[in-house]
Motif scaffolding. Structure first.
Motif, PDB file in Angstrom:
ATOM      1  N   ILE A 186     -60.121  71.055 -75.068  1.00  0.00           N
ATOM      2  CA  ILE A 186     -58.765  70.646 -74.660  1.00  0.00           C
ATOM      3  C   ILE A 186     -57.903  70.445 -75.907  1.00  0.00           C
ATOM      4  CG2 ILE A 186     -57.391  68.755 -73.659  1.00  0.00           C
ATOM      5  CD1 ILE A 186     -59.695  68.335 -71.638  1.00  0.00           C
ATOM      6  N   ALA A 187     -58.448  69.698 -76.864  1.00  0.00           N
ATOM      7  CA  ALA A 187     -57.659  69.393 -78.072  1.00  0.00           C
ATOM      8  C   ALA A 187     -57.414  70.640 -78.921  1.00  0.00           C
ATOM      9  CB  ALA A 187     -58.373  68.327 -78.896  1.00  0.00           C
ATOM     10  N   GLY A 188     -58.316  71.608 -78.823  1.00  0.00           N
ATOM     11  CA  GLY A 188     -58.181  72.830 -79.628  1.00  0.00           C
ATOM     12  C   GLY A 188     -57.449  73.941 -78.910  1.00  0.00           C
ATOM     13  N   GLY A 189     -56.962  73.677 -77.701  1.00  0.00           N
ATOM     14  CA  GLY A 189     -56.187  74.672 -76.959  1.00  0.00           C
ATOM     15  C   GLY A 189     -57.002  75.880 -76.524  1.00  0.00           C
ATOM     16  N   ALA A 190     -58.237  75.648 -76.092  1.00  0.00           N
ATOM     17  CA  ALA A 190     -59.091  76.770 -75.670  1.00  0.00           C
ATOM     18  C   ALA A 190     -58.544  77.433 -74.411  1.00  0.00           C
ATOM     19  CB  ALA A 190     -60.500  76.252 -75.401  1.00  0.00           C
ATOM     20  N   ALA A 191     -58.670  78.752 -74.351  1.00  0.00           N
ATOM     21  CA  ALA A 191     -58.246  79.485 -73.154  1.00  0.00           C
ATOM     22  C   ALA A 191     -59.226  79.246 -72.016  1.00  0.00           C
ATOM     23  CB  ALA A 191     -58.172  80.971 -73.476  1.00  0.00           C
ATOM     24  N   ALA A 192     -60.476  78.983 -72.369  1.00  0.00           N
ATOM     25  CA  ALA A 192     -61.486  78.666 -71.360  1.00  0.00           C
ATOM     26  C   ALA A 192     -62.571  77.806 -72.007  1.00  0.00           C
ATOM     27  CB  ALA A 192     -62.095  79.940 -70.798  1.00  0.00           C
ATOM     28  N   LYS A 208     -59.801  84.210 -66.172  1.00  0.00           N
ATOM     29  CA  LYS A 208     -59.134  83.171 -66.980  1.00  0.00           C
ATOM     30  C   LYS A 208     -58.472  83.770 -68.216  1.00  0.00           C
ATOM     31  CE  LYS A 208     -61.474  78.827 -66.271  1.00  0.00           C
ATOM     32  NZ  LYS A 208     -60.528  77.846 -66.740  1.00  0.00           N
ATOM     33  N   LEU A 209     -59.104  84.778 -68.774  1.00  0.00           N
ATOM     34  CA  LEU A 209     -58.592  85.351 -70.019  1.00  0.00           C
ATOM     35  C   LEU A 209     -57.523  86.414 -69.780  1.00  0.00           C
ATOM     36  CD1 LEU A 209     -61.984  85.665 -71.957  1.00  0.00           C
ATOM     37  CD2 LEU A 209     -60.253  83.895 -72.211  1.00  0.00           C
ATOM     38  N   GLN A 210     -57.500  86.927 -68.554  1.00  0.00           N
ATOM     39  CA  GLN A 210     -56.586  88.036 -68.211  1.00  0.00           C
ATOM     40  C   GLN A 210     -55.105  87.721 -68.481  1.00  0.00           C
ATOM     41  OE1 GLN A 210     -58.157  90.847 -67.141  1.00  0.00           O
ATOM     42  NE2 GLN A 210     -56.222  91.919 -67.440  1.00  0.00           N
ATOM     43  N   LYS A 216     -49.928  89.453 -73.858  1.00  0.00           N
ATOM     44  CA  LYS A 216     -50.101  89.845 -75.270  1.00  0.00           C
ATOM     45  C   LYS A 216     -50.271  88.643 -76.204  1.00  0.00           C
ATOM     46  CE  LYS A 216     -49.582  94.441 -74.955  1.00  0.00           C
ATOM     47  NZ  LYS A 216     -50.148  94.502 -73.638  1.00  0.00           N
ATOM     48  N   LYS A 217     -51.071  87.697 -75.707  1.00  0.00           N
ATOM     49  CA  LYS A 217     -51.416  86.542 -76.551  1.00  0.00           C
ATOM     50  C   LYS A 217     -52.109  87.054 -77.814  1.00  0.00           C
ATOM     51  CE  LYS A 217     -53.084  82.034 -75.060  1.00  0.00           C
ATOM     52  NZ  LYS A 217     -54.069  81.346 -74.251  1.00  0.00           N
ATOM     53  N   ARG A 319     -59.429  69.817 -64.937  1.00  0.00           N
ATOM     54  CA  ARG A 319     -58.142  70.222 -64.346  1.00  0.00           C
ATOM     55  C   ARG A 319     -57.090  70.388 -65.448  1.00  0.00           C
ATOM     56  NH1 ARG A 319     -53.559  68.392 -61.356  1.00  0.00           N
ATOM     57  NH2 ARG A 319     -53.573  66.373 -62.386  1.00  0.00           N
ATOM     58  N   LEU A 320     -57.069  69.439 -66.352  1.00  0.00           N
ATOM     59  CA  LEU A 320     -56.115  69.481 -67.460  1.00  0.00           C
ATOM     60  C   LEU A 320     -56.315  70.751 -68.288  1.00  0.00           C
ATOM     61  CD1 LEU A 320     -54.046  68.026 -69.379  1.00  0.00           C
ATOM     62  CD2 LEU A 320     -56.022  66.981 -70.502  1.00  0.00           C
ATOM     63  N   SER A 321     -57.574  71.020 -68.591  1.00  0.00           N
ATOM     64  CA  SER A 321     -57.859  72.196 -69.424  1.00  0.00           C
ATOM     65  C   SER A 321     -57.410  73.491 -68.727  1.00  0.00           C
ATOM     66  CB  SER A 321     -59.331  72.208 -69.791  1.00  0.00           C
ATOM     67  OG  SER A 321     -59.944  73.371 -69.403  1.00  0.00           O
ATOM     68  N   LYS A 322     -57.617  73.539 -67.411  1.00  0.00           N
ATOM     69  CA  LYS A 322     -57.212  74.739 -66.651  1.00  0.00           C
ATOM     70  C   LYS A 322     -55.699  74.934 -66.701  1.00  0.00           C
ATOM     71  CE  LYS A 322     -61.121  75.050 -63.616  1.00  0.00           C
ATOM     72  NZ  LYS A 322     -61.780  74.051 -62.834  1.00  0.00           N
ATOM     73  N   ILE A 323     -54.972  73.846 -66.452  1.00  0.00           N
ATOM     74  CA  ILE A 323     -53.508  73.956 -66.417  1.00  0.00           C
ATOM     75  C   ILE A 323     -52.956  74.296 -67.807  1.00  0.00           C
ATOM     76  CG2 ILE A 323     -51.359  72.681 -65.986  1.00  0.00           C
ATOM     77  CD1 ILE A 323     -52.894  71.111 -63.814  1.00  0.00           C
ATOM     78  N   MET A 324     -53.544  73.681 -68.833  1.00  0.00           N
ATOM     79  CA  MET A 324     -53.019  73.903 -70.189  1.00  0.00           C
ATOM     80  C   MET A 324     -53.295  75.312 -70.707  1.00  0.00           C
ATOM     81  SD  MET A 324     -51.393  71.336 -71.181  1.00  0.00           S
ATOM     82  CE  MET A 324     -50.882  70.919 -69.535  1.00  0.00           C
ATOM     83  N   SER A 325     -54.274  75.993 -70.099  1.00  0.00           N
ATOM     84  CA  SER A 325     -54.674  77.291 -70.672  1.00  0.00           C
ATOM     85  C   SER A 325     -53.999  78.486 -69.998  1.00  0.00           C
ATOM     86  CB  SER A 325     -56.188  77.435 -70.627  1.00  0.00           C
ATOM     87  OG  SER A 325     -56.597  77.407 -69.286  1.00  0.00           O
ATOM     88  N   ILE A 326     -52.986  78.245 -69.166  1.00  0.00           N
ATOM     89  CA  ILE A 326     -52.346  79.384 -68.482  1.00  0.00           C
ATOM     90  C   ILE A 326     -51.615  80.271 -69.494  1.00  0.00           C
ATOM     91  CG2 ILE A 326     -52.104  78.337 -66.211  1.00  0.00           C
ATOM     92  CD1 ILE A 326     -49.163  77.690 -66.965  1.00  0.00           C
TER      93      ILE A 326
END
Ligand code: F6P
Length: 326
Positions: A186-192, A208-210, A216-217, A319-326
């Motif tokens: 979460i703190a490192g901004g992981a995509a998953a 999740k990565l799509q 074009k991340k 949940r937080l990690s999922k929302i933050m990784s969109i």
């Protein structure tokens, strides 16, 4: 008036940053309450071989900020045997040690529980493990430092990942638990974040990565906890590799760097509070329990409960990690 005049202290299992702060706290609390304190070296192996030495207030000077453990640590095979525990008990009697404080994780507490019941010997445990997988405490000693170490590494990997359009799979420790992965992810901004507590199929991970690929991340970081059913970071990377041709895939295993280093402010305070609570708890008749801190309050939880009750990852974090990784 307590009958406990002499306390032995040992560290066992995998070391964790903050173990030294815990030893210091036990030693100084003992001296404050006019008790003798004996350091036992190399975990339960030292109990069996009688590798003991008296500790004074100054024996633990300048260790508060140091990683590792001055008492050394081991995972003792001999202590698993009745014969080994018998020798340990004889040595404790000969040294006139009345009680033990053991600092470690679930393996340490399993040994403490068996020994404590077998010989009616007073033992309290301090949760010293980077994995944070013990029930009865919000956090374990070493977890905060380890997650910060992992985060520092993730931040550095992000710099290079960004520069090269790379998809990184970063494997963190945790044995069977995903606490380090979730917090550092979460703190490192992981995509998953892939954790043992939650099976994630290759298709789910791709989904999740799509969005990142479509938008074009420049880079994507996936934090993978070791020990999961979904496989190691290398295995997961292998399965995902050809689905994302515009990224180059790389794998980094953080490994034992997560166990070392100077303990964080949080871990030093936690260890200091818990060490004092162990000595005061023994005086109040607590035994066969782990010292924990829950909602900022000291709590004594029976070893059996601490080891066997599942400590769940907070669903809010996921949940937080999922929302933050969109
Ligand atoms: O329990 C702490 C821990 O670092 C785990 O996260 C990891 O799986 C294990 O110990 C590694 O053990 P060792 O140091 O024996 O390789």
């Amino acid at each position: 008036m307590s009958t406990i005049k002499k306390i032995g202290v040992l560290t066992s299992g995998g070391d964790a940053p903050g173990m030294n702060a815990a030893i210091r706290s036990v030693v100084r609390a003992c001296i404050y309450y006019s008790k003798e304190v004996i350091g036992i070296y190399n975990g339960y192996d030292g109990l069996i071989t009688g590798d003991f030495g008296a500790l004074e207030a100054r024996s633990v000077a300048n260790i508060l900020h140091r990683g590792g453990t001055i008492l050394k640590s081991a995972r003792s095979e001999e202590f698993r045997t009745e014969e080994g525990r018998k020798k340990a008990h004889q040595n404790l009697l000969e040294a006139e040690i009345d009680a033990l404080v053991v600092i470690g994780g679930d393996g340490t507490f399993t040994g403490a529980r068996i020994f404590g019941e077998e010989y009616a010997f007073p033992i309290l445990g301090l949760p010293g493990t980077i994995d944070n997988d013990l029930y009865g405490t919000d956090t374990t000693i070493g977890y905060d430092t380890a997650t910060n170490t992992a985060l520092h590494a993730i931040d550095m990997i992000r710099d290079t990942a960004m520069s090269h359009n790379r998809l990184f799979f970063i494997e963190v420790m945790g044995r069977d638990a995903g606490f380090i992965a979730v917090r550092s992810g979460i703190a490192g901004g992981a995509a998953a974040i892939v954790i043992p507590e939650e099976k994630m199929s290759t298709d789910e991970l791709i989904a999740k990565l799509q969005p990142g690929r479509d938008s074009k991340k420049a880079s994507n970081l996936v934090v993978v906890a070791e020990g999961g059913k979904s496989g190691s970071a290398a295995e997961i990377a292998e399965q995902i590799n050809d689905k994302f041709p515009h990224y180059e895939t790389k794998v980094t295993i953080l490994g034992h760097i997560q166990r070392g280093g100077s303990p964080s402010c949080y871990d030093r305070v936690l260890a200091s509070r818990m060490g004092l609570a162990a000595v005061e708890g023994l005086d109040q008749g607590e035994q066969g329990k782990m010292v924990g801190i829950v909602h900022n309050q000291i709590l004594y939880t029976p070893f059996k409960t601490a080891i066997e009750t599942e400590k769940a990852i907070n669903p809010e974090s996921l949940r937080l990690s999922k929302i933050m990784s969109i």
